[in-house]
Design a protein around this motif. Structure first.
Motif, PDB file in Angstrom:
ATOM      1  N   HIS A  22      34.150  25.974  32.089  1.00  0.00           N
ATOM      2  CA  HIS A  22      33.445  26.999  33.179  1.00  0.00           C
ATOM      3  C   HIS A  22      33.535  28.700  32.605  1.00  0.00           C
ATOM      4  O   HIS A  22      34.004  28.740  31.253  1.00  0.00           O
ATOM      5  CB  HIS A  22      34.780  27.416  34.272  1.00  0.00           C
ATOM      6  N   TYR A  24      34.336  31.334  32.959  1.00  0.00           N
ATOM      7  CA  TYR A  24      35.474  32.359  32.838  1.00  0.00           C
ATOM      8  C   TYR A  24      36.597  31.765  31.798  1.00  0.00           C
ATOM      9  O   TYR A  24      37.585  32.210  31.809  1.00  0.00           O
ATOM     10  CB  TYR A  24      36.164  32.268  34.235  1.00  0.00           C
ATOM     11  N   ASP A  38      28.625  26.977  35.833  1.00  0.00           N
ATOM     12  CA  ASP A  38      29.227  27.428  36.958  1.00  0.00           C
ATOM     13  C   ASP A  38      29.803  26.388  37.609  1.00  0.00           C
ATOM     14  O   ASP A  38      29.841  25.202  37.213  1.00  0.00           O
ATOM     15  CB  ASP A  38      28.240  28.129  37.767  1.00  0.00           C
ATOM     16  N   SER A  39      30.564  26.413  38.856  1.00  0.00           N
ATOM     17  CA  SER A  39      31.391  25.333  39.448  1.00  0.00           C
ATOM     18  C   SER A  39      30.293  24.283  39.731  1.00  0.00           C
ATOM     19  O   SER A  39      30.657  22.938  39.764  1.00  0.00           O
ATOM     20  CB  SER A  39      31.887  25.819  40.573  1.00  0.00           C
ATOM     21  N   PHE A  61      41.522  22.939  40.918  1.00  0.00           N
ATOM     22  CA  PHE A  61      40.634  22.372  41.763  1.00  0.00           C
ATOM     23  C   PHE A  61      39.372  21.669  41.368  1.00  0.00           C
ATOM     24  O   PHE A  61      38.455  20.965  41.779  1.00  0.00           O
ATOM     25  CB  PHE A  61      40.086  23.380  43.007  1.00  0.00           C
ATOM     26  N   MET A  62      38.821  22.404  40.030  1.00  0.00           N
ATOM     27  CA  MET A  62      37.689  21.673  39.239  1.00  0.00           C
ATOM     28  C   MET A  62      38.071  20.414  38.759  1.00  0.00           C
ATOM     29  O   MET A  62      37.157  19.462  38.768  1.00  0.00           O
ATOM     30  CB  MET A  62      37.384  22.587  38.149  1.00  0.00           C
ATOM     31  N   TYR A 110      34.162  26.268  50.656  1.00  0.00           N
ATOM     32  CA  TYR A 110      33.800  26.418  49.221  1.00  0.00           C
ATOM     33  C   TYR A 110      34.416  25.385  48.288  1.00  0.00           C
ATOM     34  O   TYR A 110      35.760  25.116  48.758  1.00  0.00           O
ATOM     35  CB  TYR A 110      34.198  27.727  49.013  1.00  0.00           C
ATOM     36  N   ASN A 112      36.371  26.089  46.052  1.00  0.00           N
ATOM     37  CA  ASN A 112      37.387  26.574  45.440  1.00  0.00           C
ATOM     38  C   ASN A 112      38.501  26.307  46.546  1.00  0.00           C
ATOM     39  O   ASN A 112      39.103  27.070  47.180  1.00  0.00           O
ATOM     40  CB  ASN A 112      37.400  28.142  45.364  1.00  0.00           C
ATOM     41  N   THR A 126      28.835  25.721  46.720  1.00  0.00           N
ATOM     42  CA  THR A 126      29.521  26.769  45.755  1.00  0.00           C
ATOM     43  C   THR A 126      28.481  28.060  46.169  1.00  0.00           C
ATOM     44  O   THR A 126      27.663  28.057  46.692  1.00  0.00           O
ATOM     45  CB  THR A 126      29.276  25.978  44.189  1.00  0.00           C
ATOM     46  N   SER A 127      28.938  28.880  45.060  1.00  0.00           N
ATOM     47  CA  SER A 127      28.162  30.205  45.350  1.00  0.00           C
ATOM     48  C   SER A 127      26.819  29.976  44.932  1.00  0.00           C
ATOM     49  O   SER A 127      25.951  30.954  45.518  1.00  0.00           O
ATOM     50  CB  SER A 127      28.875  31.342  44.662  1.00  0.00           C
ATOM     51  N   HIS A 196      29.367  39.091  41.701  1.00  0.00           N
ATOM     52  CA  HIS A 196      29.700  37.820  42.548  1.00  0.00           C
ATOM     53  C   HIS A 196      30.021  38.089  43.938  1.00  0.00           C
ATOM     54  O   HIS A 196      30.609  38.857  44.326  1.00  0.00           O
ATOM     55  CB  HIS A 196      30.760  37.114  41.613  1.00  0.00           C
ATOM     56  N   GLU A 198      32.315  36.565  45.894  1.00  0.00           N
ATOM     57  CA  GLU A 198      33.517  36.715  46.073  1.00  0.00           C
ATOM     58  C   GLU A 198      34.177  38.453  46.165  1.00  0.00           C
ATOM     59  O   GLU A 198      35.260  38.549  46.332  1.00  0.00           O
ATOM     60  CB  GLU A 198      34.318  35.913  44.965  1.00  0.00           C
ATOM     61  N   SER A 212      25.960  33.717  42.009  1.00  0.00           N
ATOM     62  CA  SER A 212      26.899  32.763  41.182  1.00  0.00           C
ATOM     63  C   SER A 212      26.906  33.286  39.823  1.00  0.00           C
ATOM     64  O   SER A 212      25.999  34.040  39.257  1.00  0.00           O
ATOM     65  CB  SER A 212      26.735  31.306  41.181  1.00  0.00           C
ATOM     66  N   THR A 213      27.951  32.829  39.161  1.00  0.00           N
ATOM     67  CA  THR A 213      27.901  33.192  37.642  1.00  0.00           C
ATOM     68  C   THR A 213      26.803  32.637  36.902  1.00  0.00           C
ATOM     69  O   THR A 213      26.123  33.502  36.159  1.00  0.00           O
ATOM     70  CB  THR A 213      29.390  32.450  36.814  1.00  0.00           C
ATOM     71  N   MET A 268      42.469  30.898  34.627  1.00  0.00           N
ATOM     72  CA  MET A 268      41.557  30.625  33.825  1.00  0.00           C
ATOM     73  C   MET A 268      41.948  30.612  32.333  1.00  0.00           C
ATOM     74  O   MET A 268      41.664  29.985  31.389  1.00  0.00           O
ATOM     75  CB  MET A 268      39.881  31.194  34.165  1.00  0.00           C
TER      76      MET A 268
HETATM   77  P1  13P Z   1      30.880  30.167  40.333  1.00  0.00           P
HETATM   78  O1  13P Z   1      30.962  29.726  38.989  1.00  0.00           O
HETATM   79  O2  13P Z   1      30.434  28.933  41.056  1.00  0.00           O
HETATM   80  O3  13P Z   1      30.075  31.252  40.400  1.00  0.00           O
HETATM   81  O4  13P Z   1      32.189  30.405  40.711  1.00  0.00           O
HETATM   82  C1  13P Z   1      32.763  31.249  40.193  1.00  0.00           C
HETATM   83  C2  13P Z   1      34.631  31.023  40.406  1.00  0.00           C
HETATM   84  O5  13P Z   1      35.202  31.670  41.255  1.00  0.00           O
HETATM   85  C3  13P Z   1      35.164  29.990  39.931  1.00  0.00           C
HETATM   86  O6  13P Z   1      36.347  30.031  40.059  1.00  0.00           O
END
Ligand code: 13P
Ligand code: SF4
Length: 313
Positions: A22, A24, A38-39, A61-62, A110, A112, A126-127, A196, A198, A212-213, A268
Motif C-alpha cells: 500500500h 502508506y 491503493d486499497s 484487513f488488506m 468501507y 477498512n 473503497t475511497s 483524503h 477520511e 483516494s490515495t 502501516m
Molecule cells: P485508499 O488507499 O483506498 O485511499 O485508503 C487509504 C487507507 O486508509 C488505507 O488504510
C-alpha cells in the motif's frame, strides 16, 4: 540492506510469491513491492494474481480481503499486529445489532473493516469507488454506510443522499487540523490542497481535490508544475516524490504537531524489510479467515470488483 533486498527477491522467485504494497508503507517496502497501490488496486491484484503466495504489505484487513478472494493461496502479512483504528471502530457484534435495528436497508461497508463486518455487508467500497457505487443504487435506496463517518458524510454531501452513517474514524486522518491547514495555505498561496476523504469535514472544506490515495497521486502526476499541500498519511509522499521529482509537496500538519511526518499510521509502519524477509522465509505469519465468515464476506467484495470493472475503475 542491498543483501536483504536481494534475498527477498530470490525467496520471492523460489516460492512463486507476489509482494503487494500500500502507498502508506515504508518507502523501502514500496520500492521492493511488485505492485504498489491503493486499497482497491490491492484487492484487484490479489484477485487476479497467479502467484502461490501473496505477501500483503499493508494492514490486517488488506490481508483478510486477499485471503477471502484467494482462499487456496497462502496470504502473509509481515507483521500480523498491523491493525487499523478505523476497522476497530466498528466491532462486528455492534454493527450486526445496528443492521438488525434497520430492516430494509442496504449495507455498504468501507473496505477498512474486519471480515466479520464484511460478512454483514451487501457491497464493499473503497475511497476510489464509494461515490460511484453509492450512485449505482436508486436515489431513494435506504443505505447504512460504515464505518467511516467522514467518508460517509462526504459521500452524502456529494451525492445528495442521506445514508445512515456509522460513527467510526481513522485516528490518523482525524488528527488533521483545519486551523493549521488554513495557516499553511496562507504560507503557500497558489498551492493545491489534496485531502483524503477520511479527513474531517472542516479539512475537506479547505481542499481543492478530495480523493483516494490513487486519485491524489494522479492529480499530482497530471500537474507536476504545481505545489501541493497533502492531507493524508505521509507514506504517499514517497510515490509522489518518485513520480514527480521536481514538485514541491508540503505535508499538512496534524493538530498538536508541526511536521507532516507525524501523520504516520503506526500500524502501516509495523512492516519492515526484515519482517518481509522473515515472512517469506518462514511463510508466516499467515492470514486466516473463518471459512463461514469468508463465504459470506466474499460476495460483497466480489460485487465491488464487478461494479468497479463495469465502471472502468
Ligand atoms: P485508499 O488507499 O483506498 O485511499 O485508503 C487509504 C487507507 O486508509 C488505507 O488504510
Ligand atoms: Fe487504518 Fe487509518 Fe492506518 Fe489506514 S491510515 S490503516 S485507515 S488507521
Amino acid at each position: 540492506m542491498e543483501n536483504l533486498t536481494q534475498a527477498i527477491a530470490q525467496l520471492k522467485q523460489e516460492k512463486n510469491a507476489v509482494i503487494l504494497g500500500h502507498y502508506y508503507q515504508r518507502g523501502e517496502i514500496q520500492d521492493i513491492a511488485d505492485f504498489v497501490g491503493d486499497s482497491l488496486a490491492l484487492a484487484q491484484w490479489a484477485a487476479r494474481t497467479e502467484a502461490d503466495v501473496i505477501v500483503m504489505c499493508g494492514v490486517h484487513f488488506m490481508g483478510e480481503t486477499a485471503k477471502i478472494l484467494c482462499p487456496e493461496k497462502k496470504v502473509l502479512v509481515p507483521d500480523l499486529k498491523a491493525g487499523c483504528s478505523l476497522a476497530d471502530s466498528c466491532p462486528a457484534d455492534r454493527f450486526e445489532q445496528f443492521v438488525k435495528e434497520h430492516p430494509g436497508y442496504t449495507v455498504i461497508s468501507y473496505v477498512n473493516t474486519t471480515a466479520a463486518v464484511k460478512a454483514l455487508t451487501d457491497v464493499v467500497v473503497t475511497s476510489t469507488n464509494a461515490k460511484a457505487i453509492v450512485e449505482s443504487f436508486p436515489k431513494d435506496e435506504k443505505i447504512i454506510f460504515g464505518p467511516d463517518r467522514n467518508l460517509g458524510s462526504y459521500i452524502n454531501a456529494v451525492t445528495g443522499r442521506n445514508m445512515l452513517v456509522w460513527d467510526g474514524a481513522c485516528h490518523v486522518h482525524e488528527r488533521f487540523s483545519a486551523g493549521k491547514l488554513a495557516e499553511l495555505k496562507r504560507l503557500h498561496p497558489g498551492a493545491i490542497t489534496l485531502a483524503h476523504p477520511e479527513c474531517p469535514k472542516a479539512v475537506l472544506a479547505l481542499a481543492d481535490v478530495v480523493g483516494s490515495t490513487a486519485a491524489l497521486l494522479k492529480q499530482a502526476v497530471a500537474h507536476p508544475e504545481k505545489t501541493y499541500i497533502v492531507a493524508t498519511e505521509a507514506g504517499i509522499l514517497h510515490e509522489m516524490h518518485k513520480r514527480c521529482p521536481q514538485t514541491t509537496f508540503v505535508p499538512a500538519p496534524p493538530s498538536g504537531g508541526t511536521c507532516g511526518d507525524c501523520n504516520e499510521c503506526k500500524d502501516m509502519r509495523l512492516n519492515t524489510l526484515e519482517k518481509l524477509y522473515d515472512c517469506l522465509r518462514t511463510e508466516s505469519p499467515e492470514v486466516q479467515v473463518d471459512p463461514d465468515i469468508a463465504e459470506r464476506a466474499v460476495r460483497p467484495i466480489r460485487r465491488m470488483l464487478e461494479i468497479s470493472a463495469r465502471l472502468g475503475l
